[in-house]
Design an enzyme around this catalytic site. Structure first.
Site, short mmCIF file in Angstrom:
data_model
loop_
_atom_site.label_atom_id
_atom_site.label_comp_id
_atom_site.label_asym_id
_atom_site.label_seq_id
_atom_site.Cartn_x
_atom_site.Cartn_y
_atom_site.Cartn_z
N ASP A 31 3.29 -4.32 15.07
CA ASP A 31 4.23 -5.37 15.41
C ASP A 31 3.39 -6.57 15.87
O ASP A 31 2.22 -6.42 16.23
CB ASP A 31 5.13 -4.87 16.55
CG ASP A 31 5.93 -5.98 17.19
OD1 ASP A 31 6.62 -6.71 16.46
OD2 ASP A 31 5.84 -6.12 18.43
N ASP A 33 4.72 -9.86 17.96
CA ASP A 33 5.04 -10.46 19.25
C ASP A 33 4.99 -9.42 20.37
O ASP A 33 5.62 -8.37 20.29
CB ASP A 33 6.42 -11.10 19.20
CG ASP A 33 6.49 -12.26 18.23
OD1 ASP A 33 6.59 -13.41 18.68
OD2 ASP A 33 6.42 -12.01 17.00
N GLU A 40 6.23 -13.92 22.88
CA GLU A 40 7.35 -13.84 21.95
C GLU A 40 7.50 -15.25 21.38
O GLU A 40 7.95 -16.18 22.07
CB GLU A 40 8.63 -13.40 22.65
CG GLU A 40 8.61 -11.98 23.17
CD GLU A 40 8.75 -10.94 22.06
OE1 GLU A 40 9.26 -11.30 20.97
OE2 GLU A 40 8.37 -9.78 22.29
N ARG A 77 19.44 -16.59 18.12
CA ARG A 77 18.30 -17.26 18.73
C ARG A 77 17.77 -18.40 17.85
O ARG A 77 17.47 -19.49 18.34
CB ARG A 77 17.19 -16.25 19.02
CG ARG A 77 17.48 -15.36 20.21
CD ARG A 77 16.45 -14.28 20.38
NE ARG A 77 16.64 -13.18 19.44
CZ ARG A 77 15.74 -12.25 19.17
NH1 ARG A 77 14.54 -12.30 19.73
NH2 ARG A 77 16.02 -11.27 18.33
N SER A 121 6.76 -7.92 11.28
CA SER A 121 7.27 -8.61 12.46
C SER A 121 8.69 -9.11 12.28
O SER A 121 9.06 -9.59 11.20
CB SER A 121 6.35 -9.80 12.78
OG SER A 121 6.87 -10.59 13.82
N GLY A 122 9.46 -9.05 13.36
CA GLY A 122 10.75 -9.71 13.41
C GLY A 122 10.60 -11.19 13.71
O GLY A 122 11.59 -11.90 13.83
N LYS A 170 11.25 -3.02 8.85
CA LYS A 170 9.91 -2.61 9.25
C LYS A 170 9.62 -1.20 8.72
O LYS A 170 8.53 -0.93 8.21
CB LYS A 170 9.78 -2.64 10.78
CG LYS A 170 9.72 -4.03 11.36
CD LYS A 170 9.40 -3.99 12.85
CE LYS A 170 9.27 -5.38 13.43
NZ LYS A 170 8.65 -5.40 14.76
N ASP A 193 6.15 -2.46 20.63
CA ASP A 193 6.57 -2.53 22.03
C ASP A 193 8.08 -2.56 22.21
O ASP A 193 8.58 -2.32 23.31
CB ASP A 193 5.98 -3.77 22.70
CG ASP A 193 6.68 -5.05 22.26
OD1 ASP A 193 7.31 -5.71 23.10
OD2 ASP A 193 6.62 -5.38 21.06
N ASN A 196 13.07 -2.46 18.06
CA ASN A 196 13.07 -2.64 16.60
C ASN A 196 11.81 -2.09 15.95
O ASN A 196 11.70 -2.08 14.72
CB ASN A 196 13.27 -4.12 16.23
CG ASN A 196 12.16 -5.02 16.73
OD1 ASN A 196 11.56 -4.78 17.78
ND2 ASN A 196 11.90 -6.10 16.00
#
Length: 237
Positions: A31, A33, A40, A77, A121-122, A170, A193, A196
């Protein structure tokens, strides 16, 4: 399976594994962030719009697994980022973003052992592309922020594989990369972390939580609760 065991301060084996070596694995998936990097990104972008507190609260809830629909939370967001200049993204990268401690060392050790590296990554391609080039990462998957006249539109761009890289994506990307490499998912390591990250971590032969949310620490095979990413090398000989 055994009870969690702290093998050294801040390094916990959550589930019993036999002695492992980097040579047992062919792929490591990170991941980005708050795992490979210290921030983030969406929260830092929101600072330019005066919405950091609002956006960070949504991010925190999503990472803790308190928001079931990650895609909806990300759209919410990103909508709050409308009007932020692309230059601000560059400022975030140059002035706020740092690799987390031990990132260079862990990636280099994996590459030296012949492993490929996946960054999934998201977050956003603006940052994953730069981290990819900086560390020599082999594969990436993340989201594209829509831009018009040098400013964010508050939306994301659909990609050939789908709309948003969430937990399910992912997982798919990890499995797709393993298939492309001709390896079993059991030959992959996944580090994350947030909630997701759990779908891909559940597929990997070794899952590692890095300074993670409680739900993620509990489900990972290894939890790094203090120190750098390279502490994973303490359990990989």
């Amino acid at each position: 399976m055994t009870s969690p065991k702290e093998i050294s301060p801040g390094l916990v084996i959550q589930r019993f594994t036999p002695p492992l070596a980097l040579a047992d694995f062919r792929l490591i998936a990170f991941d980005m962030d708050s795992t490979l990097i210290n921030i983030e990104c969406v929260d830092e972008i929101a600072a330019a719009a005066g919405r950091k507190e609002e956006v960070a609260a949504i991010t925190e809830a999503a990472m803790r697994g308190e928001i079931a629909d990650y895609k909806a939370s990300l759209r919410q967001r990103v909508a709050l980022l409308k009007g932020v200049s692309v230059q601000h993204l560059q400022d975030v990268y140059a002035n706020r973003l740092q690799l987390n401690p031990g990132a260079d060392r862990l990636v280099a050790a994996c590459q030296a052992a012949g492993m490929k590296v996946l960054l999934v990554s998201g977050g956003f391609t603006f940052f994953t592309d730069r981290i990819r080039d900086r560390l020599g990462i082999d594969f990436t998957r993340s989201n594209v922020l829509a831009v018009e006249d040098g400013k964010l539109t508050g939306k994301m761009v659909d990609q050939p594989w789908g709309d948003i890289c969430d937990g399910d994506e992912k997982r798919r990307m990890l499995l797709e990369t393993c298939e492309r490499m001709g390896i079993s998912p059991r030959q992959a390591i996944a580090m994350g972390d947030g909630a997701n990250d759990l779908p891909m971590m559940g597929e990997a032969g070794l899952s590692a939580a890095y300074h993670a949310k409680p739900k993620v620490r509990e489900q990972a095979m290894v939890a790094i609760n203090s120190g750098g990413l390279d502490r994973l090398l303490e359990v990989l000989r």
